[in-house]
Design an enzyme around this catalytic site. Sequence first.
Site, PDB file in Angstrom:
ATOM      1  N   ARG A   1       0.899  -1.094   0.139  1.00 47.64           N
ATOM      2  CA  ARG A   1      -0.099   0.000  -0.009  1.00 47.64           C
ATOM      3  C   ARG A   1       0.904   1.157   0.088  1.00 47.64           C
ATOM      4  O   ARG A   1       1.771   1.394   0.602  1.00 47.64           O
ATOM      5  CB  ARG A   1      -0.853   0.048   1.245  1.00 47.64           C
ATOM      6  CG  ARG A   1      -2.071  -1.097   0.862  1.00 47.64           C
ATOM      7  CD  ARG A   1      -3.066  -0.562   0.018  1.00 47.64           C
ATOM      8  NE  ARG A   1      -4.204  -1.454  -0.007  1.00 47.64           N
ATOM      9  CZ  ARG A   1      -4.235  -2.414  -1.055  1.00 47.64           C
ATOM     10  NH1 ARG A   1      -3.218  -2.849  -1.757  1.00 47.64           N
ATOM     11  NH2 ARG A   1      -5.324  -3.281  -1.060  1.00 47.64           N
TER      12      ARG A   1
ATOM     13  N   ASP B   1       5.233  -0.100  -6.732  1.00 47.62           N
ATOM     14  CA  ASP B   1       4.084  -0.430  -7.551  1.00 47.62           C
ATOM     15  C   ASP B   1       2.918   0.323  -6.982  1.00 47.62           C
ATOM     16  O   ASP B   1       1.901   0.091  -7.374  1.00 47.62           O
ATOM     17  CB  ASP B   1       3.874  -1.963  -7.448  1.00 47.62           C
ATOM     18  CG  ASP B   1       2.474  -2.187  -8.544  1.00 47.62           C
ATOM     19  OD1 ASP B   1       2.931  -2.019  -9.756  1.00 47.62           O
ATOM     20  OD2 ASP B   1       1.918  -3.083  -8.028  1.00 47.62           O
TER      21      ASP B   1
ATOM     22  N   GLU C   1      -2.465   7.683  -4.973  1.00 47.81           N
ATOM     23  CA  GLU C   1      -2.311   7.118  -6.287  1.00 47.81           C
ATOM     24  C   GLU C   1      -3.883   7.267  -6.867  1.00 47.81           C
ATOM     25  O   GLU C   1      -4.073   7.012  -8.042  1.00 47.81           O
ATOM     26  CB  GLU C   1      -1.800   5.585  -6.260  1.00 47.81           C
ATOM     27  CG  GLU C   1      -2.769   4.538  -5.603  1.00 47.81           C
ATOM     28  CD  GLU C   1      -2.323   3.479  -5.508  1.00 47.81           C
ATOM     29  OE1 GLU C   1      -3.129   2.523  -5.849  1.00 47.81           O
ATOM     30  OE2 GLU C   1      -1.182   3.047  -5.224  1.00 47.81           O
TER      31      GLU C   1
ATOM     32  N   HIS D   1       0.425  -0.059  -9.801  1.00 44.40           N
ATOM     33  CA  HIS D   1      -0.243  -0.999  -8.920  1.00 44.40           C
ATOM     34  C   HIS D   1      -0.738  -2.046  -9.840  1.00 44.40           C
ATOM     35  O   HIS D   1      -2.021  -2.693  -9.945  1.00 44.40           O
ATOM     36  CB  HIS D   1      -1.670  -0.271  -8.279  1.00 44.40           C
ATOM     37  CG  HIS D   1      -2.050  -0.748  -6.858  1.00 44.40           C
ATOM     38  ND1 HIS D   1      -2.489  -0.376  -6.060  1.00 44.40           N
ATOM     39  CD2 HIS D   1      -2.082  -2.208  -6.638  1.00 44.40           C
ATOM     40  CE1 HIS D   1      -2.701  -1.048  -4.925  1.00 44.40           C
ATOM     41  NE2 HIS D   1      -2.417  -2.092  -5.283  1.00 44.40           N
TER      42      HIS D   1
END
Length: 356
Positions: free
Chosen positions: A261, A285, A290, A322
């Site tokens: 996260r 990632d 985001e 992600h």
Amino acid sequence: MESSGIVHVREKFPDTYNNLKFKRKMAVRIAFFDAKSYDIESFNKVNEDYNFDIRYYQERLSLSTVPLAKGADVVCIFVNAECDARVIDELVKGGVKLIALRCAGFNNVDLKAAAGRIKVTRVPAYSPHAVAEYAVALMLSLNRKIYRAVHRTRDGNFTLNGLLGFDMYGKTAGVIGMGRIAKELIRILHGFGMNIMAYDLYPDKEFAERYGVKIVQLDELYAHSDIISLHCPLTPDTKFLINRESIARMKKGVMIINTGRGQLIHTEDLIEGLRTKQVGSAGLDVYEEEKEYFYEDKSGKMIDDDVLARLLMVPNVVLTSHQAFFTEEALHNIAVSTLNSVKELAEGKELSCEVK
């Protein structure tokens, strides 16, 4: 009143009757938010076995989009949905009985507001292999400068200056968390011949012994790890776990990997650590803010998030959108697990993947 044909089936073939009865009840309506083409394809294929009424919406669930859930029994949401107390109030008023997260994390749902009013489920293990393998891909890409090398050769530059990496064999990896994904990562890194340290509030000591993992406290992990990979849930205790103070306690030049996260890392502190070379590289990632960018095409617009813009300019950072979970197997498992939770709800059963 049931038809005589149905009564006959019930008396002679009770199992078949139960299946028919279930099929008739399959008019369960699902409001599916933040739907992408790959979601629709995957869920439609799996839904052939369930026959639910799925309504797909491109919009993410939020206070402004919650009216789309009117008349639905279930809302299906993803990581960037806004499911706070106000949204939950509206869902309950609209008769929604289940919030089905098609992901493992549930930090975006106000569980206190949901308690006793609306059920919440998640997908706890869609594909630990997918995320663990992706974490290793980030490590290798950073270490061997693969992304930089590809850009060079496409420009006709075949020099090796600036591409020096290191053998991962014999180096120390620090894994924060020992859940399913972390264990898959540990198995891979063990195969590389790395020394592995791990931190977890409730470590699996038998697994650790089997793979030669040293269970340590965070300070020891920070001080000795050449690579640190984050695999813990986002909670009030882990929010901004990686910050100015923790970075200062790390081994100089450490590589940090985050496929968990975004808010596990305080991004400005990470950028400062990269600037001072206390952090050697970062494979991310996820990003703490985001939701305004990830899963969307923003190529025709200026990025107005200054922190994200600076992060994208750092040469020893690999940032992806992600996608660690994004494999065919994971998408199938997500759809099966999510729709099975809906089936359990429809049948009045205990929800096996309920978040409490």
